[in-house]
Design an enzyme around this catalytic site. Sequence first.
Site, PDB file in Angstrom:
ATOM      1  N   ARG A  82      -6.890 -18.044 -47.212  1.00  0.00           N
ATOM      2  CA  ARG A  82      -6.158 -16.927 -47.807  1.00  0.00           C
ATOM      3  C   ARG A  82      -7.021 -15.699 -48.074  1.00  0.00           C
ATOM      4  O   ARG A  82      -6.807 -14.958 -49.027  1.00  0.00           O
ATOM      5  CB  ARG A  82      -5.454 -17.358 -49.099  1.00  0.00           C
TER       6      ARG A  82
ATOM      7  N   SER B 251       4.248 -16.830 -52.863  1.00  0.00           N
ATOM      8  CA  SER B 251       3.370 -17.748 -53.591  1.00  0.00           C
ATOM      9  C   SER B 251       2.463 -16.966 -54.531  1.00  0.00           C
ATOM     10  O   SER B 251       1.769 -16.044 -54.117  1.00  0.00           O
ATOM     11  CB  SER B 251       2.513 -18.558 -52.614  1.00  0.00           C
TER      12      SER B 251
ATOM     13  N   GLU C 120      -2.886 -15.340 -55.967  1.00  0.00           N
ATOM     14  CA  GLU C 120      -2.743 -15.014 -54.548  1.00  0.00           C
ATOM     15  C   GLU C 120      -2.051 -13.664 -54.401  1.00  0.00           C
ATOM     16  O   GLU C 120      -2.346 -12.891 -53.496  1.00  0.00           O
ATOM     17  CB  GLU C 120      -1.931 -16.094 -53.827  1.00  0.00           C
TER      18      GLU C 120
END
Length: 299
Positions: free
Chosen positions: A169, A218, A288
Site C-alpha cells: 500500500r 478501507s 490508509e
Amino acid sequence: MSAPLPQVRGTYQFGAALKDLVWFRAGGVAEVLFRPADADDLAAFFAGKPAGVPITIIGVGSNLLVRDGGIPGVVIRLPAAFGKVEVDGLRVRAGAAALDSAVARKAADAGIAGFEFLRGVPGTIGGALRMNAGCYGSEVKDIFVEATAIDGQGKKHVLSAADMGFVYRKSGVPKDFVFVEAVFEGHGDEPAAVRTRMEELLARREITQPIGAKTGGSTFKNPPGAHAWKLIEDAGCRGLKIGDAMVSDVHCNFLINLGNATAAEIEALGEEVRRRVKETSGIDLEWEIKRVGVAGGES
C-alpha cells in the site's frame, strides 16, 4: 495567495469547494484548484510557480479525507484529458486520471487478464500508483511496466518498477512527483473468461463492502499477520458513531458519512477506533486513507 501564479492553459478556481469532489462528501475548500490542460501545461505550472506555495494532488477523492479548514495553496486535479486508455498487444497505457474500473474493463474487452482486481479498486490510476493499490491478492506492482511523472520543478521522469519502490500500500516515489500516465502488462485470455472473473470479484465486493455509502474505502492498513477489520470488530467498534460518522456495520474497516458528518467527526471516529484497537490488541493501526488540509478554525 500573495505571489501571482504562472499563466496556464488550464483553469484556476479560487476558493473551490472540495466536498463534492471526494467520496466522503465532507471537508473544506481549496485555496486554489488547478486543472492543467495537459502534461506540458502541468510541467509549465511547476516550473513557474512561486517558491513556497503548498501543492496537494487529488484524484476522484475515493481514499481522501479533506479536513474542514480546507487546503492552503494549490490543489491539482487532473481533468478528463488525462484519462485516456489505449491497448497495444498485452499492454495497456492509461492516463493518471483514468478510473481503475475503466482500465479493468478495457483490458477485459481486449482479452487481457491480470487487471481484474482493478475493477474492485475505487479511484484513479494516479492514486493506484501512489499507494500500490490492490485487493483480493493482487496489486498494481503485479502488472506494472513503467510510469511517467512530472516533478515539482517541472521535469519529466519515466519510472521503472525499481524506481517505484513498491511495498504494501505504498510506493517510494518522491511526494512532489505527479503521475500523468502508466503502462501495464497482463497475459492473454478469452474476453468472456476475464469478464466473468471480474464480475465475480465485483459481486463479492458488493456483498462485503458498503457500496453506495459516503465512504473513503478501507480506512486502515492491514498490520502484518492480521486483518484490520477483525481487530476493529474485536475492539467492539462495529457500528460505533461520532456525530454523523459511523463505523460500517457491513465492513468494520470502512468509516461512513451518514449524511452530514464533518471531516473532524470522521477523523475523530478513526482515532477512537485506533485507540480501542491499541487498548485491546496492542496494535497501532496505520491510516490508509490520506488526510489532508487543516482542521476547522486553523489557518
